[in-house]
Enzyme design. Structure first.
Site, PDB file in Angstrom:
ATOM      1  N   ASP A 172      29.212  33.927  40.012  1.00 11.62           N
ATOM      2  CA  ASP A 172      28.980  34.085  41.444  1.00 11.62           C
ATOM      3  C   ASP A 172      30.264  33.668  42.134  1.00 11.62           C
ATOM      4  O   ASP A 172      30.835  32.619  41.837  1.00 11.62           O
ATOM      5  CB  ASP A 172      27.796  33.257  41.942  1.00 11.62           C
ATOM      6  CG  ASP A 172      27.253  33.862  43.227  1.00 11.62           C
ATOM      7  OD1 ASP A 172      26.771  35.013  43.187  1.00 11.62           O
ATOM      8  OD2 ASP A 172      27.322  33.212  44.288  1.00 11.62           O
ATOM      9  N   SER A 173      30.734  34.521  43.017  1.00 18.39           N
ATOM     10  CA  SER A 173      32.057  34.293  43.584  1.00 18.39           C
ATOM     11  C   SER A 173      32.110  34.806  45.012  1.00 18.39           C
ATOM     12  O   SER A 173      31.208  35.505  45.465  1.00 18.39           O
ATOM     13  CB  SER A 173      33.111  34.995  42.715  1.00 18.39           C
ATOM     14  OG  SER A 173      32.706  36.306  42.382  1.00 18.39           O
TER      15      SER A 173
HETATM   16  P1  ITT Z   1      26.805  40.361  40.484  1.00 16.39           P
HETATM   17  O1  ITT Z   1      25.972  39.456  41.380  1.00 16.39           O
HETATM   18  O2  ITT Z   1      25.988  41.412  39.791  1.00 16.39           O
HETATM   19  O3  ITT Z   1      27.676  39.587  39.542  1.00 16.39           O
HETATM   20  P2  ITT Z   1      28.209  41.000  42.966  1.00 16.39           P
HETATM   21  O4  ITT Z   1      29.357  41.903  43.312  1.00 16.39           O
HETATM   22  O5  ITT Z   1      26.974  41.101  43.828  1.00 16.39           O
HETATM   23  O6  ITT Z   1      27.844  41.212  41.408  1.00 16.39           O
HETATM   24  P3  ITT Z   1      28.636  38.291  43.952  1.00 16.39           P
HETATM   25  O7  ITT Z   1      27.286  38.189  44.545  1.00 16.39           O
HETATM   26  O8  ITT Z   1      29.180  37.134  43.182  1.00 16.39           O
HETATM   27  O9  ITT Z   1      28.749  39.533  42.954  1.00 16.39           O
HETATM   28  O10 ITT Z   1      29.660  38.678  45.118  1.00 16.39           O
HETATM   29  C1  ITT Z   1      31.015  38.571  44.882  1.00 16.39           C
HETATM   30  C2  ITT Z   1      31.792  39.249  46.009  1.00 16.39           C
HETATM   31  O11 ITT Z   1      32.892  38.398  46.375  1.00 16.39           O
HETATM   32  C3  ITT Z   1      32.411  40.550  45.521  1.00 16.39           C
HETATM   33  O12 ITT Z   1      31.546  41.644  45.741  1.00 16.39           O
HETATM   34  C4  ITT Z   1      33.688  40.617  46.348  1.00 16.39           C
HETATM   35  O13 ITT Z   1      33.392  41.109  47.625  1.00 16.39           O
HETATM   36  C5  ITT Z   1      34.085  39.134  46.456  1.00 16.39           C
HETATM   37  N1  ITT Z   1      34.963  38.743  45.335  1.00 16.39           N
HETATM   38  C6  ITT Z   1      34.647  37.935  44.280  1.00 16.39           C
HETATM   39  N2  ITT Z   1      35.679  37.842  43.416  1.00 16.39           N
HETATM   40  C7  ITT Z   1      36.653  38.610  43.915  1.00 16.39           C
HETATM   41  C8  ITT Z   1      37.943  38.932  43.475  1.00 16.39           C
HETATM   42  O14 ITT Z   1      38.428  38.490  42.315  1.00 16.39           O
HETATM   43  N3  ITT Z   1      38.684  39.744  44.235  1.00 16.39           N
HETATM   44  C9  ITT Z   1      38.216  40.225  45.396  1.00 16.39           C
HETATM   45  N4  ITT Z   1      36.997  39.983  45.882  1.00 16.39           N
HETATM   46  C10 ITT Z   1      36.205  39.186  45.151  1.00 16.39           C
END
Ligand code: ITT
Length: 198
Positions: free
Chosen positions: A69-70
Site C-alpha cells: 500500500d503506497s
Molecule cells: P493495489 O491496491 O491492488 O495494490 P492500487 O493502485 O490501488 O493497487 P494503492 O491503493 O496502494 O494501490 O494506491 C497506490 C497509488 O499511489 C498508485 O495508484 C499511485 O497513484 C500512487 N503511487 C504509489 N507508488 C507510486 C510510485 O512508485 N510512483 C508513482 N505513483 C505511485
C-alpha cells in the site's frame, strides 16, 4: 518460497518482480487465484490497508502473501492525497487525472513549498498467522508540469531530492534505487535473508 503478490496494479507487480529478481522466491500473482475476492481498502493508514490486503490473500490462497500500500504525501496539502492517492481525482480516476488535480491544487504554491514524500508499506502475511510490515520513503518535490514517460502514477510530477529529473525521466533500475518501494523491499530482503527456511 512461494509468495502471492496481493496487488492488481501491473506497474507495482513489474517493479516488485524487478527488485526481488535475485531473491530465492517464486512470485505468484492474483491471476493464478481468480476466486480470491478483491480487498476493500477501508483503513486510514498505509499499514492498515497493506496488512488487510496481505492477510485476505494469504487466507484465500493458503500461501504467503505480499501486499503493497503506497501513496504520495504532499506537505502543502497536509499529507494529501496519502492513502487516497489512487482515487484522488474521484470515480474513474486515472494517473493523468490524478496528476492534473494535484497540479491544480498546488497552482499557487511556490517551488520551495512543494515538498512531498512517497510512502510504501509492504505487508508479508504468513500462513501461520504472522504479519510483518516494512516501510520505505522517498522525499522530493512536486514540479510545475508532468515530465517523462516511464513508471506510473505520480512519477511524472515527482523529483526526488538530490536530482533534477522526475521518476518518470529515470530508468526503472534508477528509480528502484531511490524509491519508497525499493527501500521497503530492501528491508524485506534482509528479513528473508535472516530466515532462509521460512
Ligand atoms: P493495489 O491496491 O491492488 O495494490 P492500487 O493502485 O490501488 O493497487 P494503492 O491503493 O496502494 O494501490 O494506491 C497506490 C497509488 O499511489 C498508485 O495508484 C499511485 O497513484 C500512487 N503511487 C504509489 N507508488 C507510486 C510510485 O512508485 N510512483 C508513482 N505513483 C505511485
Amino acid at each position: 518460497m512461494e509468495i502471492v503478490l496481493a496487488t492488481g496494479n501491473k506497474k507495482k507487480i513489474e517493479e516488485i518482480k524487478r527488485i526481488t529478481a535475485d531473491l530465492p522466491i517464486t512470485i505468484l500473482s492474483l491471476s493464478d487465484y481468480p476466486n480470491c475476492p478483491e480487498t476493500v481498502e477501508d483503513k486510514d493508514t498505509f499499514e492498515g490497508n497493506a496488512t488487510k490486503k496481505a492477510v485476505e490473500v494469504c487466507q484465500c490462497t493458503g500461501k504467503a502473501a505480499l501486499a503493497d500500500d503506497s501513496g504520495l504525501e504532499v506537505d502543502a496539502l497536509k499529507g494529501a492525497p496519502g492513502v487516497y492517492s489512487a482515487r484522488y481525482a474521484g470515480e474513474g480516476a486515472n494517473d493523468v487525472k490524478n496528476n492534473e488535480k494535484l497540479l491544480q491544487e498546488l497552482k499557487n504554491i511556490p517551488q520551495d513549498k512543494r515538498t512531498a514524500q512517497f510512502v510504501c508499506c509492504m505487508a508479508l502475511a504468513l500462513p501461520g498467522g504472522d504479519v510483518k510490515t516494512f516501510f520505505g520513503f522517498a522525499k522530493g518535490r512536486i514540479g510545475l508540469e508532468p515530465k517523462g514517460k516511464t513508471g506510473f502514477g505520480y512519477d511524472p510530477v515527482f523529483t526526488p531530492d538530490g536530482f533534477d529529473r522526475t521518476f518518470a525521466e529515470m530508468s526503472g533500475e534508477e528509480k528502484d534505487r531511490l524509491s519508497h518501494r525499493g527501500k521497503a523491499l530492501e528491508k524485506l530482503r534482509n528479513f528473508l535473508h535472516d530466515r532462509p527456511h521460512l
